[in-house]
Design an enzyme around this catalytic site. Structure first.
Site, short mmCIF file in Angstrom:
data_model
loop_
_atom_site.label_atom_id
_atom_site.label_comp_id
_atom_site.label_asym_id
_atom_site.label_seq_id
_atom_site.Cartn_x
_atom_site.Cartn_y
_atom_site.Cartn_z
N LYS A 80 -19.76 87.78 -24.67
CA LYS A 80 -20.48 87.08 -23.61
C LYS A 80 -19.86 85.69 -23.45
O LYS A 80 -19.44 85.07 -24.43
CB LYS A 80 -21.94 86.96 -24.03
CG LYS A 80 -22.88 86.41 -22.97
CD LYS A 80 -24.32 86.38 -23.53
CE LYS A 80 -25.34 85.97 -22.50
NZ LYS A 80 -26.72 85.99 -23.04
N SER A 155 -29.86 88.55 -20.13
CA SER A 155 -28.76 87.85 -19.52
C SER A 155 -27.37 88.32 -19.98
O SER A 155 -26.38 88.00 -19.33
CB SER A 155 -28.88 86.35 -19.80
OG SER A 155 -28.77 86.10 -21.19
N SER A 179 -32.35 89.02 -24.16
CA SER A 179 -31.08 89.10 -23.43
C SER A 179 -30.05 90.08 -23.97
O SER A 179 -29.06 90.35 -23.31
CB SER A 179 -30.44 87.72 -23.34
OG SER A 179 -31.12 86.94 -22.38
#
Lengths: 464, 434
Positions: A80, A155, A179
């Site tokens: 990420k 996310s 997330s």
């Protein structure tokens, strides 16, 4: 158990594949399919290929001992864009950091690389990890590979998709309120939210520091465990990390089902699949009992006070003076959280909001502790709904916040949880959440592994 | 006579001299280093960086607290103090808000008691330099100092004069130097001071205070406080209402000048630093630090007076710093000389400057205090010779001009190169002349 990792490494050992050929395979897939899915912000193909060649040379010189010294030898991963990667652009999904090239790498990235894993790219995400759908990225939305009109969850949207779509062997995400688990559930992969304090946060862009955890995505839970075992533990940079040996796996578990996690407003098809999974686990010989987590309803409220408070503090450094663009490059959601957080910490309001939320946090913590004094693990849904349509919630922050209703309390309590695929409804995946006590990861992985051995949901992959 | 009571409280910042910074591994010694060469992701506040607390710095702050009789907290924590300034890279300073490491303490001085309100641990900021080059103004920031451990001591408003403030601060400086935890140099900025000054007609705490800041020497401090007291006195006399503000000192005009008026209390949005664990101390931890506590200057001074008979002034000067005091004691023990003599030599004679060994001291001492010849036979021989050679002087003496004995002693000294014991010589002369 034959896992994806062992399959991949066996191919290298037997000469069916080289590290380089695997990297090439993934790069080709990314090139072919990620244009539409948009799971990557940066692809580090050149560096990955160079590294792969070096590793192939190493293997030809040293033979199979490289797999003992480097347990992740030859495996390919994505991270990420919250994880700092030395020399590789790190944006946090925000255009504010669109040209930020960090001078150092996070502990997690360093440990994975030392263990032989190869970074193939940095994945898309909701800007600053603010969001539950992946739509709040300044680099375009990421689409769900199971239905491209739907969100992959956020996310850590790109990270989940990069594994679900077969762009790499595993991915690193961050989980502050759900997330990792939510996108794992929405894309049919395993997603770990580790215990707060198990893995160093050093070198990962902070969202809400008291809640942020360094999670991972993989196809099988034993692969997730392998990643966890490599990255966990003290590093001398994150003082909140403790070296704790949590409870060891057992043959039979007492498993709690918190009744507050089956609330009104839950999609009946999701509820059905989760209850089926619980039934399956019960049939496997584990004792399933009902438990109470009475303050669950307050978790979202407490979260949306504590999280913005810390966000407003952590984002203060992005003032445009030393790095990145000016403050006007913050998107609406970041601005909303900065303002909200500033407000709840103001001296006239801190008691009414921040301090009250901290009291709720203490209460929720103690309720989890109480529950875990009676049971080894808990089972719950990850999301109240199936993956929703792109645009469905993006203009309604409150309904977006509620996507995390079954995940945030776990962050507030600081315990661990794993999302594991448990079936499909209308060809859309659903995840089961296995919740463990603090540092109870080994039990969680163990139960998840036996569940995955008894089911085949995780073997299904989307048609791209 | 001043019709107002001066009320002064102090905030003292002391920068520690630890090997590494408060929350990272950069060197704690930044003085005169190439700008921004002593930095890392943590003290630059880069994305992803996290603090890791320096145990030694925390122990030093406890030591500082113990030396002022402060209560040491068994549970304290770090908090984030938020404000925007270019020298503050994270947009917050890690400090301690409601649970400081050291709580209340008391210290006795000649002028009265000083109550310590608290001492807490925090980190220093970077340093701004404002320059003008080719007509263009710019500001440069150097983060070498960013994250260096700071201790902040806050006193109760227990001071009533500039002199008392100076006495106290000199003592504070002496103590931290004794403890070896800071050089506490006001000019270098490793000891910084804010004085909160107000005047009260009836002794009660007024509703305003003026914060006097950015003072970098004891001399200016005294001038600044006196100038500010005078300004407030004049204002009150003319019926003016004084307001809460921050003022600096104009050394040339010998006046304080307004820097900032606080319209509202600043809101630092404190909350507990989530990246650091609370500081939990056991009695054993505190005792371990206590065992490092040396004899403090006040105690040492009193002991020098009582055990060595040294005067108050000398004792104070000798205990000015720990090395000097230790050397004095060492000399007393090793040379067996009269401690008062050693003290007066060390304090009054420039020739001892920089002397640090007993041998060196002895060499200078012998040069400065030649051993006197007291061999009576030898002196008697010389005296006879001198009397022989100075018959007129002998005659004058015998005629009653007793003062010529001085001349005769001088002659003897000349023969003996000044080493004759004057008392002994005089006695022998008197005997032979009578």
């Amino acid at each position: 158990m034959i896992t994806e990792f062992s399959k991949a490494q066996n191919q290298i050992k037997s000469g069916q594949a080289t590290v380089k050929s695997r990297v090439e395979y993934f790069l080709k897939r990314i090139e072919e399919f990620d244009g539409e899915l948009n799971s990557f912000i940066t692809i580090t193909g050149e560096e990955a290929l160079k590294k792969a060649e070096q590793m192939d040379t190493l293997f030809s010189e040293k033979g199979e001992e490289v797999f003992e010294k480097m347990p992740l030898f030859g495996l390919v991963f994505s991270a990420k864009d919250m994880y700092l990667t030395e020399g590789v652009k790190t944006t946090a999904g925000s255009k504010l950091l669109s040209d930020f090239v960090p001078p150092y790498s996070s502990t997690v990235i360093s440990r994975l690389t030392e263990a032989g894993a190869i970074l193939i790219g940095k994945t898309n995400q909701d800007a600053w990890a603010h969001g539950s759908s992946g739509e709040n990225s300044d680099f375009g939305v990421t689409k769900n590979p199971w239905d491209k009109s739907r969100v992959p969850g956020g996310s850590s949207s790109g990270a989940a998709v990069s594994v679900a779509a077969g762009f790499c062997d595993f991915a690193m995400g961050t989980d502050t309120g759900g997330s990792v688990r939510l996108p794992a559930s929405f894309t049919n992969v395993v997603g770990l939210k580790p215990t707060y304090g198990a893995i160093s946060r050093y070198g990962v862009i902070a969202m809400a520091s008291s809640l942020d955890t360094m999670g991972n995505f993989a196809i099988s839970s034993s692969d997730s465990k392998k990643i966890f075992d490599i990255v966990k533990g003290q590093d001398g940079f994150d003082q909140t990390v403790l070296d704790v040996n949590g409870a060891a796996p057992k043959t039979k578990y007492t498993i709690g089902v918190p009744k507050q996690y089956f609330s009104e407003g839950m999609d009946p098809s999701v509820e059905r699949l989760v209850l089926d999974a619980i039934e399956k686990i019960s049939q496997m010989g584990h004792k399933v009992v009902e438990v109470e987590l009475p303050s669950t309803d307050y978790a979202i409220s407490a979260y949306y006070v504590i999280c913005p408070a810390e966000v407003s503090s952590n984002l203060g450094r992005y003032d445009g003076v030393r790095m990145g663009l000016n403050r006007d490059a913050f998107g609406d959601e970041a601005k909303r959280r900065i303002m909200l957080g500033t407000y709840v910490l103001e001296s006239g309001y801190v008691d009414a909001y921040y301090n009250k939320a901290v009291a709720v946090r203490d209460l929720i913590k103690s309720e989890f502790e109480q529950a875990f004094s009676k049971v080894d693990l808990m089972l719950a849904p990850v999301s109240p709904t199936l993956p929703f349509k792109l645009g469905e919630k993006s203009n309604d922050p409150l309904s977006m916040y509620l996507a995390d209703v079954y995940t945030v309390a776990i962050n507030i309590a600081g315990v661990c949880a794993l999302s594991v695929p448990c079936g499909f409804s209308d060809d859309l995946p659903v995840g089961l959440q296995i919740i463990g006590p603090s540092f109870g990861e080994q039990m969680v992985f163990d139960l998840a592994q036996s569940y995955q051995e008894a089911t085949d949901w995780h073997t299904k992959s989307p048609k791209l | 006579m001043n019709k107002y009571k001066t009320i002064i409280g102090l905030e003292v910042h002391i920068e520690q001299n630890t090997e590494s910074k408060m929350f990272c591994r950069c060197s704690g010694r930044y003085f005169e280093k190439e700008p921004n060469s002593n930095t890392c992701p943590v003290c630059l506040g880069l994305p992803g960086a996290m603090p890791f607390a320096n145990r030694k710095a925390i122990q030093n702050t406890i030591l500082f607290g113990l030396s002022f009789g402060c209560e040491i907290a068994k549970y304290s924590k770090f908090d984030r103090k938020h404000y925007f300034y270019p020298d503050l890279p994270k947009s917050f300073q890690i400090s301690q808000y409601d649970l400081p490491l050291c709580g209340e303490g008391v210290c006795e001085f000649g002028f009265g008691k000083v109550r310590i309100k608290r001492i807490h641990q925090e980190e220093d900021t970077g340093k701004l330099t404002h320059i003008e080059e080719a007509g263009a103004k710019s500001s440069l920031v150097d983060f070498n100092r960013s994250g260096v451990p700071l201790m902040e001591m806050v006193t109760e408003p227990d001071f009533t004069s500039a002199d008392d403030v100076v006495t106290f601060l000199k003592y504070v400086q002496k103590v931290v130097r004794y403890l070896g935890i800071s050089d506490a140099d006001m000019e270098k900025g490793s000891m910084r001071l804010e004085a909160n000054i107000s005047l009260s007609p009836d002794g009660s705490l007024p509703d305003y205070k003026v914060e006097l800041k950015n003072i970098n020497s004891f001399k200016f401090l005294k001038g600044a406080i006196e100038a500010e007291v005078k300004r407030q006195e004049e204002a009150l006399n003319s019926g003016e209402k004084l307001i809460q503000e921050t003022r600096g000192y104009d050394q040339v005009r010998k006046k304080t000048v307004r820097q900032r008026v606080k319209e509202t209390a600043s809101d630092y949005r404190y909350f507990p630093e989530p990246d650091l664990l609370p500081i939990v101390l056991t009695d054993k931890d505190i005792d371990e630090v206590r065992s490092r506590l040396p004899e403090l200057p006040i105690a040492k001074q009193l002991r020098f007076e009582s055990s060595f008979g040294v005067s108050v002034q000398y004792a104070e000067l000798l205990t000015e710093d720990r090395d000097k005091a230790d050397f004095f004691e060492h000399l007393v023990k090793e040379t067996k000389l009269d401690p008062k003599k050693i003290a007066s030599e060390l304090i009054n004679n420039k020739n001892y400057e920089g002397v640090s060994s007993v041998e060196e001291f002895k060499r200078i001492f012998e040069r400065e205090n030649p051993t006197l010849e007291s061999d009576i036979d030898l002196i008697t021989g010389i005296v006879s010779k001198v009397l022989e050679a100075n018959q007129d002087a002998v005659a004058k003496y015998k005629a009653g001009k007793l003062e010529v004995i001085g001349f005769l002693i001088g002659q003897v000294q000349r023969e003996l190169k000044g080493k004759a014991d004057p008392a002994e010589t005089k006695k022998i002369l008197e005997n032979l002349l009578s």
